[in-house]
Write a protein that holds these residues in place. Structure first.
Motif, PDB file in Angstrom:
ATOM      1  N   ILE A 101       0.825  -1.210   0.000  1.00  0.00           N
ATOM      2  CA  ILE A 101       0.000   0.000   0.000  1.00  0.00           C
ATOM      3  C   ILE A 101       0.860   1.262   0.000  1.00  0.00           C
ATOM      4  N   ASP A 102       2.082   1.154   0.511  1.00  0.00           N
ATOM      5  CA  ASP A 102       2.981   2.313   0.585  1.00  0.00           C
ATOM      6  C   ASP A 102       3.431   2.787  -0.786  1.00  0.00           C
ATOM      7  N   SER A 103       3.279   1.944  -1.819  1.00  0.00           N
ATOM      8  CA  SER A 103       3.709   2.333  -3.171  1.00  0.00           C
ATOM      9  C   SER A 103       2.667   3.199  -3.871  1.00  0.00           C
ATOM     10  N   MET A 104       1.490   3.334  -3.279  1.00  0.00           N
ATOM     11  CA  MET A 104       0.412   4.117  -3.880  1.00  0.00           C
ATOM     12  C   MET A 104       0.703   5.612  -3.746  1.00  0.00           C
ATOM     13  N   SER A 105       0.467   6.362  -4.802  1.00  0.00           N
ATOM     14  CA  SER A 105       0.728   7.800  -4.777  1.00  0.00           C
ATOM     15  C   SER A 105      -0.199   8.501  -3.791  1.00  0.00           C
ATOM     16  N   LYS A 106       0.174   9.720  -3.408  1.00  0.00           N
ATOM     17  CA  LYS A 106      -0.648  10.482  -2.458  1.00  0.00           C
ATOM     18  C   LYS A 106      -2.039  10.773  -3.024  1.00  0.00           C
ATOM     19  N   SER A 107      -2.097  11.103  -4.317  1.00  0.00           N
ATOM     20  CA  SER A 107      -3.403  11.399  -4.915  1.00  0.00           C
ATOM     21  C   SER A 107      -4.284  10.156  -4.942  1.00  0.00           C
ATOM     22  N   MET A 108      -3.671   8.997  -5.189  1.00  0.00           N
ATOM     23  CA  MET A 108      -4.442   7.761  -5.197  1.00  0.00           C
ATOM     24  C   MET A 108      -4.859   7.387  -3.785  1.00  0.00           C
ATOM     25  N   GLN A 109      -3.984   7.643  -2.813  1.00  0.00           N
ATOM     26  CA  GLN A 109      -4.354   7.401  -1.419  1.00  0.00           C
ATOM     27  C   GLN A 109      -5.561   8.256  -1.025  1.00  0.00           C
ATOM     28  N   ALA A 110      -5.609   9.492  -1.521  1.00  0.00           N
ATOM     29  CA  ALA A 110      -6.738  10.378  -1.218  1.00  0.00           C
ATOM     30  C   ALA A 110      -8.036   9.824  -1.804  1.00  0.00           C
ATOM     31  N   LYS A 111      -7.963   9.286  -3.012  1.00  0.00           N
ATOM     32  CA  LYS A 111      -9.153   8.698  -3.634  1.00  0.00           C
ATOM     33  C   LYS A 111      -9.586   7.429  -2.894  1.00  0.00           C
ATOM     34  N   LEU A 112      -8.621   6.663  -2.449  1.00  0.00           N
ATOM     35  CA  LEU A 112      -8.941   5.469  -1.667  1.00  0.00           C
ATOM     36  C   LEU A 112      -9.586   5.854  -0.347  1.00  0.00           C
ATOM     37  N   LEU A 113      -9.056   6.896   0.284  1.00  0.00           N
ATOM     38  CA  LEU A 113      -9.609   7.369   1.549  1.00  0.00           C
ATOM     39  C   LEU A 113     -11.075   7.762   1.384  1.00  0.00           C
ATOM     40  N   ARG A 114     -11.376   8.475   0.312  1.00  0.00           N
ATOM     41  CA  ARG A 114     -12.758   8.893   0.075  1.00  0.00           C
ATOM     42  C   ARG A 114     -13.671   7.678  -0.075  1.00  0.00           C
ATOM     43  N   ALA A 115     -13.210   6.668  -0.812  1.00  0.00           N
ATOM     44  CA  ALA A 115     -14.024   5.464  -1.010  1.00  0.00           C
ATOM     45  C   ALA A 115     -14.292   4.761   0.319  1.00  0.00           C
ATOM     46  N   ILE A 116     -13.277   4.733   1.186  1.00  0.00           N
ATOM     47  CA  ILE A 116     -13.433   4.087   2.482  1.00  0.00           C
ATOM     48  C   ILE A 116     -14.401   4.876   3.366  1.00  0.00           C
ATOM     49  N   GLN A 117     -14.244   6.196   3.356  1.00  0.00           N
ATOM     50  CA  GLN A 117     -15.096   7.038   4.200  1.00  0.00           C
ATOM     51  C   GLN A 117     -16.551   7.016   3.741  1.00  0.00           C
ATOM     52  N   GLU A 118     -16.755   7.130   2.445  1.00  0.00           N
ATOM     53  CA  GLU A 118     -18.108   7.215   1.900  1.00  0.00           C
ATOM     54  C   GLU A 118     -18.741   5.846   1.690  1.00  0.00           C
ATOM     55  N   ARG A 119     -17.903   4.820   1.638  1.00  0.00           N
ATOM     56  CA  ARG A 119     -18.352   3.462   1.307  1.00  0.00           C
ATOM     57  C   ARG A 119     -19.087   3.454  -0.034  1.00  0.00           C
ATOM     58  N   ARG A 120     -18.564   4.260  -0.928  1.00  0.00           N
ATOM     59  CA  ARG A 120     -19.101   4.363  -2.285  1.00  0.00           C
ATOM     60  C   ARG A 120     -17.942   4.602  -3.251  1.00  0.00           C
ATOM     61  N   VAL A 121     -18.106   4.122  -4.471  1.00  0.00           N
ATOM     62  CA  VAL A 121     -17.115   4.381  -5.511  1.00  0.00           C
ATOM     63  C   VAL A 121     -17.834   4.876  -6.761  1.00  0.00           C
ATOM     64  N   ARG A 122     -17.089   5.570  -7.588  1.00  0.00           N
ATOM     65  CA  ARG A 122     -17.617   6.004  -8.878  1.00  0.00           C
ATOM     66  C   ARG A 122     -16.660   5.513  -9.946  1.00  0.00           C
ATOM     67  N   ARG A 123     -17.179   4.761 -10.889  1.00  0.00           N
ATOM     68  CA  ARG A 123     -16.344   4.284 -11.984  1.00  0.00           C
ATOM     69  C   ARG A 123     -15.816   5.462 -12.800  1.00  0.00           C
ATOM     70  N   ILE A 124     -14.636   5.303 -13.374  1.00  0.00           N
ATOM     71  CA  ILE A 124     -14.065   6.356 -14.209  1.00  0.00           C
ATOM     72  C   ILE A 124     -15.011   6.615 -15.383  1.00  0.00           C
ATOM     73  N   GLY A 125     -15.379   7.876 -15.546  1.00  0.00           N
ATOM     74  CA  GLY A 125     -16.305   8.240 -16.615  1.00  0.00           C
ATOM     75  C   GLY A 125     -17.764   8.070 -16.246  1.00  0.00           C
ATOM     76  N   GLY A 126     -18.022   7.567 -15.052  1.00  0.00           N
ATOM     77  CA  GLY A 126     -19.402   7.339 -14.641  1.00  0.00           C
ATOM     78  C   GLY A 126     -19.944   8.471 -13.791  1.00  0.00           C
ATOM     79  N   LYS A 127     -21.266   8.486 -13.630  1.00  0.00           N
ATOM     80  CA  LYS A 127     -21.932   9.498 -12.821  1.00  0.00           C
ATOM     81  C   LYS A 127     -22.552   8.887 -11.569  1.00  0.00           C
ATOM     82  N   GLU A 128     -22.713   7.587 -11.581  1.00  0.00           N
ATOM     83  CA  GLU A 128     -23.408   6.910 -10.490  1.00  0.00           C
ATOM     84  C   GLU A 128     -22.452   6.570  -9.351  1.00  0.00           C
ATOM     85  N   GLU A 129     -22.898   6.824  -8.130  1.00  0.00           N
ATOM     86  CA  GLU A 129     -22.148   6.409  -6.947  1.00  0.00           C
ATOM     87  C   GLU A 129     -22.600   4.993  -6.579  1.00  0.00           C
ATOM     88  N   ILE A 130     -21.654   4.073  -6.512  1.00  0.00           N
ATOM     89  CA  ILE A 130     -21.978   2.663  -6.283  1.00  0.00           C
ATOM     90  C   ILE A 130     -21.597   2.281  -4.851  1.00  0.00           C
TER      91      ILE A 130
END
Length: 203
Positions: free
Chosen positions: A129-158
């Motif tokens: 996990i330490d090899s992940m960039s800071k920007s990617m870590q931020a996106k991962l953090l959001r997914a963990i906090q929100e318990r939702r993801v959005r596919r690239i190019g998508g509008k729907e929160e899953i």
């Protein structure tokens, strides 16, 4: 030699992948030294709860084996176990690998679910996990906090509902001090920390 004997014993145990994508259970772990028994006990405790787990250990110490063991000892053992070595995926592909993409989001993109979706209510294992960039870590953090993801190019929160087991082969204190791992993502991933002793300490 004793090392060869241990390798053969390990090869003989649970080698056929099961339907959930795993090969090993906690019973597959060989080791009777105090540090190993402590790590196994911590893994057994962690398996009782759906909290995120961070596994620390040098290369070759069996971090994924522990991760699979925790999954298979949990109430969610019939759900998928999905693993990813973060260092093995180019940065520009890591986001779509984790979160998925919709058709046409980029050249050649097809509608595909990411690993978060594929894991379902099971386990997503993120190695190195330490090899992940800071920007990617931020996106991962959001997914963990929100318990939702959005596919690239998508509008729907899953909605997503998997447990995350992550692993690192670097000293976690140094990784935090050197800003390799963001403190906020660390505290989200490290609800439980399991330290696996190096091979040289396992007689």
């Amino acid at each position: 030699s004793r090392i060869y004997q241990l390798q053969q014993e390990l090869k003989g145990r649970d080698r056929q992948p099961s339907r959930n994508g795993t090969t090993y259970s906690l019973d597959s772990i060989i080791g009777k030294s105090l540090p190993m028994l402590k790590a196994i006990k911590a893994a057994q405790r962690a398996s009782r709860f759906q909290t995120n787990v961070l596994i620390c250990g040098e290369t070759g110490t069996g971090k994924e084996l522990f991760a699979q063991g925790i999954h298979n000892a949990s109430a969610y053992k019939d759900e998928p176990f999905v693993g990813l070595n973060c260092a093995a995926i180019p940065e520009n592909l890591l986001e779509s690998t984790l979160f998925g993409a919709v058709k046409g989001a980029y050249t050649g993109a097809q509608s595909t679910p990411g690993l978060f979706e594929q894991a379902g209510k099971g386990t997503l294992f993120l190695d190195e996990i330490d090899s992940m960039s800071k920007s990617m870590q931020a996106k991962l953090l959001r997914a963990i906090q929100e318990r939702r993801v959005r596919r690239i190019g998508g509008k729907e929160e899953i909605p997503v509902d998997c447990r995350i087991i992550s692993a690192t082969n670097v000293n976690i204190d140094e990784a935090l001090q050197e800003n390799m791992i963001r403190p906020d993502i660390y505290y989200r991933l490290a609800s439980v920390v399991i330290e696996i002793p190096p091979l040289r300490e396992r007689k």
